[in-house]
Design a protein around this motif. Sequence first.
Motif, PDB file in Angstrom:
ATOM      1  N   LEU A   1      35.063  44.218  36.483  1.00  0.00           N
ATOM      2  CA  LEU A   1      36.199  43.197  35.782  1.00  0.00           C
ATOM      3  C   LEU A   1      37.466  43.580  36.688  1.00  0.00           C
ATOM      4  O   LEU A   1      37.904  44.411  36.614  1.00  0.00           O
ATOM      5  N   ALA A   2      37.512  42.201  37.628  1.00  0.00           N
ATOM      6  CA  ALA A   2      38.766  42.514  38.289  1.00  0.00           C
ATOM      7  C   ALA A   2      39.903  41.771  37.558  1.00  0.00           C
ATOM      8  O   ALA A   2      39.647  40.586  37.040  1.00  0.00           O
TER       9      ALA A   2
ATOM     10  N   THR B   1      51.049  41.499  43.106  1.00  0.00           N
ATOM     11  CA  THR B   1      50.641  40.223  43.770  1.00  0.00           C
ATOM     12  C   THR B   1      49.916  39.387  43.240  1.00  0.00           C
ATOM     13  O   THR B   1      48.767  39.953  42.853  1.00  0.00           O
ATOM     14  N   PRO B   2      49.825  38.131  43.338  1.00  0.00           N
ATOM     15  CA  PRO B   2      48.773  37.197  43.130  1.00  0.00           C
ATOM     16  C   PRO B   2      47.176  37.616  43.457  1.00  0.00           C
ATOM     17  O   PRO B   2      46.409  37.516  42.802  1.00  0.00           O
ATOM     18  N   ASP B   3      47.215  37.960  44.656  1.00  0.00           N
ATOM     19  CA  ASP B   3      46.163  38.317  45.370  1.00  0.00           C
ATOM     20  C   ASP B   3      45.544  39.969  45.126  1.00  0.00           C
ATOM     21  O   ASP B   3      44.487  40.194  45.483  1.00  0.00           O
TER      22      ASP B   3
ATOM     23  N   LYS C   1      40.763  38.093  35.763  1.00  0.00           N
ATOM     24  CA  LYS C   1      40.578  37.036  37.132  1.00  0.00           C
ATOM     25  C   LYS C   1      38.968  37.051  37.452  1.00  0.00           C
ATOM     26  O   LYS C   1      38.644  35.993  37.570  1.00  0.00           O
ATOM     27  N   ASP C   2      38.165  38.051  37.208  1.00  0.00           N
ATOM     28  CA  ASP C   2      36.764  37.674  37.451  1.00  0.00           C
ATOM     29  C   ASP C   2      35.946  38.930  36.892  1.00  0.00           C
ATOM     30  O   ASP C   2      36.365  39.867  36.477  1.00  0.00           O
ATOM     31  N   VAL C   3      34.486  38.375  36.745  1.00  0.00           N
ATOM     32  CA  VAL C   3      33.630  39.308  36.201  1.00  0.00           C
ATOM     33  C   VAL C   3      32.411  39.139  36.864  1.00  0.00           C
ATOM     34  O   VAL C   3      31.940  38.068  37.064  1.00  0.00           O
TER      35      VAL C   3
END
Length: 84
Positions: free
Chosen positions: A32-33, A41-43, A69-71
């Motif tokens: 899980l990101a 920071t956004p990145d 943000k991502d899985v």
Amino acid sequence: MNSPDLPDSTAGGDAAVICSAKGCRAAAVWVLAWNNPKLHTPDRRKTWLACEEHREHLSQFLGVRGFLKDVVTLQEWEASTTGK
């Protein structure tokens, strides 16, 4: 270390990678990101690892805060960070 922010247990790829849920010792299958926009920071991507049982719970915890943000599967994450 195979990828940024994964626990040291992934170093060398030989050690078992366990779920980040409190008290869980099951093998992690998911990454899980996430990031906290007030701190990162956004990145920037921090990671939690999840077994099948805890993926949804941990995703919801991060999601309601707007951090998720991502899985992706652990295998996909490692492939994307090693360029394989």
